[in-house]
Design an enzyme around this catalytic site. Structure first.
Site, PDB file in Angstrom:
ATOM      1  N   HIS A  43      -2.479  -5.613   7.667  1.00 62.94           N
ATOM      2  CA  HIS A  43      -3.186  -5.030   8.972  1.00 62.94           C
ATOM      3  C   HIS A  43      -2.869  -5.671  10.121  1.00 62.94           C
ATOM      4  CE1 HIS A  43      -6.174  -2.936  11.476  1.00 62.94           C
ATOM      5  NE2 HIS A  43      -6.008  -2.070  10.701  1.00 62.94           N
ATOM      6  N   ASP A  94      -6.887   1.816   3.271  1.00 63.44           N
ATOM      7  CA  ASP A  94      -6.170   3.120   2.615  1.00 63.44           C
ATOM      8  C   ASP A  94      -6.096   2.467   0.923  1.00 63.44           C
ATOM      9  OD1 ASP A  94      -5.905   4.619   4.687  1.00 63.44           O
ATOM     10  OD2 ASP A  94      -4.358   3.477   5.263  1.00 63.44           O
TER      11      ASP A  94
HETATM   12  N1  CMC Z   1       4.118  -5.650   2.382  1.00 62.82           N
HETATM   13  C1  CMC Z   1       5.099  -6.849   2.236  1.00 62.82           C
HETATM   14  N2  CMC Z   1       5.108  -7.187   3.501  1.00 62.82           N
HETATM   15  C2  CMC Z   1       4.272  -7.127   4.493  1.00 62.82           C
HETATM   16  C3  CMC Z   1       3.349  -5.977   4.438  1.00 62.82           C
HETATM   17  C4  CMC Z   1       3.133  -5.428   3.040  1.00 62.82           C
HETATM   18  N3  CMC Z   1       2.313  -4.237   3.009  1.00 62.82           N
HETATM   19  N4  CMC Z   1       2.816  -5.947   5.470  1.00 62.82           N
HETATM   20  C5  CMC Z   1       3.204  -6.928   6.620  1.00 62.82           C
HETATM   21  N5  CMC Z   1       4.189  -7.569   5.681  1.00 62.82           N
HETATM   22  C6  CMC Z   1       4.982  -8.868   6.033  1.00 62.82           C
HETATM   23  C7  CMC Z   1       5.943  -8.376   7.089  1.00 62.82           C
HETATM   24  O1  CMC Z   1       7.509  -8.285   6.482  1.00 62.82           O
HETATM   25  C8  CMC Z   1       6.311  -9.559   8.063  1.00 62.82           C
HETATM   26  O2  CMC Z   1       6.775 -10.608   7.410  1.00 62.82           O
HETATM   27  P1  CMC Z   1       7.696 -11.395   8.388  1.00 62.82           P
HETATM   28  O3  CMC Z   1       6.834 -12.214   9.105  1.00 62.82           O
HETATM   29  O4  CMC Z   1       8.446 -12.376   7.580  1.00 62.82           O
HETATM   30  O5  CMC Z   1       8.855 -10.533   9.231  1.00 62.82           O
HETATM   31  C9  CMC Z   1       4.638  -9.759   8.249  1.00 62.82           C
HETATM   32  O6  CMC Z   1       3.968  -9.509   7.062  1.00 62.82           O
HETATM   33  C10 CMC Z   1       3.869  -9.246   9.467  1.00 62.82           C
HETATM   34  O7  CMC Z   1       4.123  -7.842   9.386  1.00 62.82           O
HETATM   35  P2  CMC Z   1       4.335  -6.882  10.483  1.00 62.82           P
HETATM   36  O8  CMC Z   1       5.105  -5.792  10.160  1.00 62.82           O
HETATM   37  O9  CMC Z   1       4.978  -7.717  11.837  1.00 62.82           O
HETATM   38  O10 CMC Z   1       2.824  -6.668  10.998  1.00 62.82           O
HETATM   39  P3  CMC Z   1       2.276  -5.536  11.767  1.00 62.82           P
HETATM   40  O11 CMC Z   1       1.058  -5.858  12.437  1.00 62.82           O
HETATM   41  O12 CMC Z   1       3.199  -4.970  12.745  1.00 62.82           O
HETATM   42  O13 CMC Z   1       2.103  -4.222  10.742  1.00 62.82           O
HETATM   43  C11 CMC Z   1       1.145  -2.664   9.145  1.00 62.82           C
HETATM   44  C12 CMC Z   1       0.895  -3.926  10.178  1.00 62.82           C
HETATM   45  C13 CMC Z   1      -0.108  -2.226   8.603  1.00 62.82           C
HETATM   46  C14 CMC Z   1       1.934  -1.705   9.711  1.00 62.82           C
HETATM   47  C15 CMC Z   1       1.957  -3.405   7.949  1.00 62.82           C
HETATM   48  O14 CMC Z   1       0.976  -4.524   7.260  1.00 62.82           O
HETATM   49  C16 CMC Z   1       2.419  -2.512   6.784  1.00 62.82           C
HETATM   50  O15 CMC Z   1       3.361  -1.775   6.854  1.00 62.82           O
HETATM   51  N6  CMC Z   1       1.518  -2.197   5.696  1.00 62.82           N
HETATM   52  C17 CMC Z   1       1.825  -1.198   4.874  1.00 62.82           C
HETATM   53  C18 CMC Z   1       1.070   0.086   5.317  1.00 62.82           C
HETATM   54  C19 CMC Z   1      -0.115   0.306   5.378  1.00 62.82           C
HETATM   55  O16 CMC Z   1      -1.020   0.003   4.418  1.00 62.82           O
HETATM   56  N7  CMC Z   1      -0.651   0.897   6.459  1.00 62.82           N
HETATM   57  C20 CMC Z   1      -2.193   1.060   6.584  1.00 62.82           C
HETATM   58  C21 CMC Z   1      -2.668   0.231   7.844  1.00 62.82           C
HETATM   59  S1  CMC Z   1      -4.543   0.158   7.839  1.00 62.82           S
HETATM   60  C22 CMC Z   1      -4.990   2.002   8.058  1.00 62.82           C
HETATM   61  C23 CMC Z   1      -4.288   2.452   9.306  1.00 62.82           C
HETATM   62  O17 CMC Z   1      -4.007   1.996  10.495  1.00 62.82           O
HETATM   63  O18 CMC Z   1      -4.418   3.723   9.508  1.00 62.82           O
END
Ligand code: CMC
Length: 443
Positions: A319, A377
């Site tokens: 998140h 989720d």
């Molecule tokens: N699985 C594997 N690695 C992950 C994941 C994951 N689910 N989420 C983040 N990472 C890693 C990512 O690769 C990155 O690594 P590095 O720093 O080495 O590049 C690091 O963690 C930070 O991730 P980010 O993408 O820069 O973080 P963000 O804040 O931009 O993204 C997120 C947040 C929710 C989009 C992401 O965690 C994700 O894609 N999660 C899976 C989808 C999901 O469950 N979404 C629902 C969110 S909660 C409800 C809502 O918002 O509606």
């Protein structure tokens, strides 16, 4: 809310930060604002005027876009509050319509206020009969989120008397109409997709019961709503009601900042929510569990999630704000167990897989180091599936519940005296000016 804003200004008077441009030695001092909770905020509104420079923050990781008194998240601790009330307490002691009232008005209602609100919402749940025909324009296999975007957007063509955003009364009517009609619109999207007759709302049922009734009943027989499942549904609605300035809420605010009507703004929010990085994750979690299939394959998927060259991510994990267990996921996990126990489901393969995945991921160095925990989720899909919802309806249910958050945030923005059209700038990296070359002279 006015009180919160006042407090924010009073405590900030002597707080400033100074930015030095090392190229010119020019200094600029900017105020620092303190909210009632959360990190301090540098007020950069005069930065461009004073320095000719913009800030650069793709994904808004360090940007506060507005002042708000509705929802506060402490991502490090893993807490969430609406107007000061913690989500755990609201999920346990309140109900969804009371949370709606709280978000719309900033205070919990007294008895008379609650009765009036419930009465109004219950009696605005029917949608214009002409909207019925609107559904028939869609293919039966359309994703219900596609139908939601279309039908909710179309509300502005039906309820002209609540589209004047400058009229406080019309804003209130539009807010109530949206909250009241969303279950009907969502249930009809489902009924249309399975080819069953649409079921009209019933005024003797509460909000969650009515939704389950419109989803599960048919005209052929009496349908009794199960109170335990209705309570679980209501709790799912509470957990999704609002979540600060997330992508879809910011979309609604940005759309609303141009003075677009509220129905159009909510349709924009629904479109944004649909993506798998946001609300679409609940559907994606079940698809992922389906793909993993058995516990012996969990390890290989964890490995894939950690592989930089593999686009696969563990859905329902991670998140932007929570760097701890999402408090909504905790309540969701409890609700999941309660629903499965009640339904007598002893071996739910998805739940077993999910718990295994959670255990392995939360012990794994990669996930621990990056502070990736289950989010809202992760368990919601398992509950909804056990209650009989197809995966395509999961994000629709999220949209239904989030409508109150979107409209409360929209209303707060319209009523904010410093509100302006949202208009970010950019770091341009395209060509500088070059002369036009006629077609016959191009290589
Ligand atoms: N699985 C594997 N690695 C992950 C994941 C994951 N689910 N989420 C983040 N990472 C890693 C990512 O690769 C990155 O690594 P590095 O720093 O080495 O590049 C690091 O963690 C930070 O991730 P980010 O993408 O820069 O973080 P963000 O804040 O931009 O993204 C997120 C947040 C929710 C989009 C992401 O965690 C994700 O894609 N999660 C899976 C989808 C999901 O469950 N979404 C629902 C969110 S909660 C409800 C809502 O918002 O509606």
């Amino acid at each position: 809310m006015a009180e919160t804003q006042q407090l924010a200004k009073e405590t900030s008077e002597n707080n400033t930060v100074t930015l030095i441009d090392n190229a010119t030695g020019k200094q600029v001092t900017m105020p620092v604002l303190d909210g009632t909770e959360g990190p301090r905020v540098i007020d950069i509104r005069k930065l461009y005027q004073e320095t000719g420079m913009f800030t650069f923050d793709p994904g808004f990781t360090s940007t506060g876009s507005c002042e708000s008194g509705l929802t506060f998240i402490d991502g490090d601790v893993g807490t969430l509050m609406h107007c000061g009330y913690s989500i755990d307490e609201l999920a346990e002691k309140s109900d969804f319509l009371e949370v709606c009232y709280l978000l719309l008005n900033g205070e919990l209602p007294n008895k008379a206020q609650m009765e009036e609100f419930e009465y109004a919402i219950t009696r605005h749940s029917m949608i214009h009969e002409q909207l019925h025909s609107f559904y028939h324009g869609f293919r039966r296999d359309a994703h219900p989120m596609a139908i939601m975007v279309g039908v909710v957007g179309a509300l502005s063509a039906f309820y002209h008397d609540s589209t004047d955003i400058r009229d406080e009364h019309q804003r209130m009517i539009a807010s109530r109409r949206l909250i009241a009609k969303m279950p009907t619109i969502a249930a009809w999207a489902y009924k249309y997709s399975i080819g069953q007759p649409m079921i009209y709302p019933r005024n003797d049922l509460n909000y969650a019961e009515n939704f389950l009734h419109m989803i599960q009943a048919t005209p052929c027989e009496n349908y009794e709503v199960n109170p335990i499942l209705a309570r679980a549904m209501d709790r799912i609605f509470i957990l999704h009601a609002d979540h600060e300035q997330n992508a879809s809420t910011s979309t609604v605010r940005l759309a609303g900042s141009s003075q677009a009507n509220p129905f159009a703004c909510i349709a924009a929010g629904i479109a944004c929510l649909w993506g798998p990085a946001h609300g679409g994750a609940n559907e994606a979690v079940l698809k992922m569990l389906d793909e993993i299939g058995s516990k012996d394959r969990v390890g290989s998927y964890i490995k894939r999630a950690k592989d930089k060259d593999d686009p696969f991510r563990l859905m329902g994990f991670g998140h932007r704000v929570y760097k701890n267990y999402d408090p909504r996921a905790k309540v969701m996990r409890e609700t999941c167990h309660e629903v499965l126990d009640f339904l007598g489901i002893k071996d739910e393969p998805y739940l077993d897989l999910a718990m295994d995945l959670e255990r392995i991921a939360t012990e794994d160095e990669y996930f621990v180091e990056k502070k990736l925990y289950p989010n809202v989720d992760f368990y919601s899909g398992i509950i909804l599936r056990a209650m009989g919802f197809p995966t395509t309806m999961f994000t629709v249910i999220f949209a239904l519940a989030r409508t109150v958050g979107w409209i409360a945030q929209w209303k707060e923005m319209i009523e904010d005296p410093v509100q302006k059209i949202g208009r970010p700038r950019q770091l341009y990296n395209g060509y500088s000016h070059r002369p036009y070359v006629p077609l016959d002279q191009r290589g």
